[in-house]
Design a protein around this motif. Sequence first.
Motif, PDB file in Angstrom:
ATOM      1  N   PHE A 108     115.461 108.569   1.969  1.00  0.00           N
ATOM      2  CA  PHE A 108     114.653 107.385   2.259  1.00  0.00           C
ATOM      3  C   PHE A 108     114.717 106.344   1.147  1.00  0.00           C
ATOM      4  CE2 PHE A 108     112.852 110.380   5.333  1.00  0.00           C
ATOM      5  CZ  PHE A 108     112.892 109.592   6.471  1.00  0.00           C
ATOM      6  N   ASP A 109     115.032 106.763  -0.079  1.00  0.00           N
ATOM      7  CA  ASP A 109     115.282 105.773  -1.129  1.00  0.00           C
ATOM      8  C   ASP A 109     116.461 104.889  -0.753  1.00  0.00           C
ATOM      9  OD1 ASP A 109     113.182 106.613  -2.689  1.00  0.00           O
ATOM     10  OD2 ASP A 109     114.410 107.781  -4.085  1.00  0.00           O
ATOM     11  N   HIS A 123     106.956 105.363   1.449  1.00  0.00           N
ATOM     12  CA  HIS A 123     107.431 104.066   1.952  1.00  0.00           C
ATOM     13  C   HIS A 123     106.509 103.539   3.053  1.00  0.00           C
ATOM     14  CE1 HIS A 123     111.148 104.268  -0.342  1.00  0.00           C
ATOM     15  NE2 HIS A 123     111.325 105.501   0.085  1.00  0.00           N
ATOM     16  N   SER A 124     105.254 103.922   3.020  1.00  0.00           N
ATOM     17  CA  SER A 124     104.315 103.569   4.089  1.00  0.00           C
ATOM     18  C   SER A 124     104.164 102.054   4.259  1.00  0.00           C
ATOM     19  CB  SER A 124     102.953 104.216   3.842  1.00  0.00           C
ATOM     20  OG  SER A 124     102.416 103.781   2.605  1.00  0.00           O
ATOM     21  N   SER A 125     104.308 101.296   3.156  1.00  0.00           N
ATOM     22  CA  SER A 125     104.185  99.837   3.275  1.00  0.00           C
ATOM     23  C   SER A 125     105.279  99.260   4.162  1.00  0.00           C
ATOM     24  CB  SER A 125     104.230  99.188   1.885  1.00  0.00           C
ATOM     25  OG  SER A 125     105.469  99.450   1.242  1.00  0.00           O
ATOM     26  N   ASN A 184     107.774 116.563   1.279  1.00  0.00           N
ATOM     27  CA  ASN A 184     108.204 115.562   0.295  1.00  0.00           C
ATOM     28  C   ASN A 184     109.309 116.100  -0.617  1.00  0.00           C
ATOM     29  OD1 ASN A 184     108.106 112.988  -0.861  1.00  0.00           O
ATOM     30  ND2 ASN A 184     106.672 113.638  -2.444  1.00  0.00           N
ATOM     31  N   SER A 185     110.281 116.748  -0.025  1.00  0.00           N
ATOM     32  CA  SER A 185     111.362 117.361  -0.817  1.00  0.00           C
ATOM     33  C   SER A 185     112.232 116.307  -1.489  1.00  0.00           C
ATOM     34  CB  SER A 185     112.241 118.245   0.076  1.00  0.00           C
ATOM     35  OG  SER A 185     112.977 117.451   0.998  1.00  0.00           O
ATOM     36  N   PHE A 186     112.932 116.738  -2.511  1.00  0.00           N
ATOM     37  CA  PHE A 186     113.813 115.852  -3.278  1.00  0.00           C
ATOM     38  C   PHE A 186     114.866 115.220  -2.377  1.00  0.00           C
ATOM     39  CE2 PHE A 186     117.254 115.809  -6.803  1.00  0.00           C
ATOM     40  CZ  PHE A 186     117.010 114.470  -7.057  1.00  0.00           C
ATOM     41  N   LEU A 187     115.496 116.017  -1.522  1.00  0.00           N
ATOM     42  CA  LEU A 187     116.542 115.482  -0.644  1.00  0.00           C
ATOM     43  C   LEU A 187     115.981 114.436   0.311  1.00  0.00           C
ATOM     44  CD1 LEU A 187     118.873 118.426   0.449  1.00  0.00           C
ATOM     45  CD2 LEU A 187     119.374 116.524  -1.083  1.00  0.00           C
ATOM     46  N   GLN A 188     114.809 114.704   0.860  1.00  0.00           N
ATOM     47  CA  GLN A 188     114.187 113.737   1.754  1.00  0.00           C
ATOM     48  C   GLN A 188     113.957 112.418   1.047  1.00  0.00           C
ATOM     49  OE1 GLN A 188     111.690 116.254   4.748  1.00  0.00           O
ATOM     50  NE2 GLN A 188     110.376 114.677   3.957  1.00  0.00           N
ATOM     51  N   ARG A 189     113.504 112.498  -0.201  1.00  0.00           N
ATOM     52  CA  ARG A 189     113.232 111.280  -0.953  1.00  0.00           C
ATOM     53  C   ARG A 189     114.519 110.517  -1.252  1.00  0.00           C
ATOM     54  NH1 ARG A 189     110.887 113.146  -5.797  1.00  0.00           N
ATOM     55  NH2 ARG A 189     110.738 115.281  -5.038  1.00  0.00           N
ATOM     56  N   THR A 190     115.611 111.245  -1.548  1.00  0.00           N
ATOM     57  CA  THR A 190     116.871 110.537  -1.805  1.00  0.00           C
ATOM     58  C   THR A 190     117.357 109.821  -0.549  1.00  0.00           C
ATOM     59  OG1 THR A 190     118.273 112.469  -1.310  1.00  0.00           O
ATOM     60  CG2 THR A 190     117.546 112.197  -3.590  1.00  0.00           C
TER      61      THR A 190
END
Length: 295
Positions: A253-254, A286-288, A245-251
């Motif tokens: 997928f955001d 973002h599982s939903s 769940n790294s910061f870059l990964q989240r950016t």
Amino acid sequence: MRNILYCLLFVFSFNGFSQELNCSVVVNAQQTGNANQSIFKTLQNQLTEFVNNTKWTNKAFSSQERIDCSMVITITEYSGEAFQGSIQIQSSRPVFGSSFTTPIYNFNDRDFAFRYLEFQNLVFNPTQFESNLISVLAFHIYMILGLDADTFAKQGGDPYFSQAQTIVNYSQQENFKGWKLEDGLQSRFALIDNLMSPTFSAYREVLYRYHRSGLDVMSENTKKGKEEIASTLRLFEAMNSRRPNSFLQRTFFDAKADEIEQIFTDGPNVNIASVKETLQKVAPMHSSKWSNIKF
């Protein structure tokens, strides 16, 4: 006759090549209770001109090549020349052979404090701190340029990320948040530090392959493009195992979650079960959306 020719050449060069960005800048001061004050409109106009008319690179961009982006600055409080708020930055790029655009950068920078005097000159210096207002905008502009370039060529964003790093280095000498290690895991410091770290090299590989070998191929061969996107997303698994769940990964997928959901719920069939397993593993927030992939 010669003077007329020179004038025509000048007009052609001016219209044929322009600055790099086509950026919408909005300053929202509703939370201050004084949103109608002229200073906010002046700030919005000056920033729009500054961002769009500054030459940020040494490359010539045609008007069609300008990067579409937006900056929404929300002012929460101010006193005299001191302003406090946040800035939401988004950018996109066209998808080859289609009328669609794809989101590239989506970042909410919550640590945005600056000083501004109405009608002050706004000038960017690539090697020296001018103001936190200039530094924050310039940092995100080079992030926009770098990430956009990475979607067209492997490591294409290197010179822009290098300039973003330079901005971090000289800005952290000042007393503003977001520029230092101790400012948290979602700061400007963390963003560029992670981006340039070998630990997260898969992130930039994903950017390139997702766009050039995936999206840009879909207009000619939709199934091949989808299969490449599915394969590319699996590159996140190794990175996620090292830094979940790294910061870059989240950016990533955001910016991309809605698009990925749409890609895999339409068009030719691919191995959906494998794709969903990967997505649930690397982007559980973002599982939903992933549960809606039922093609």
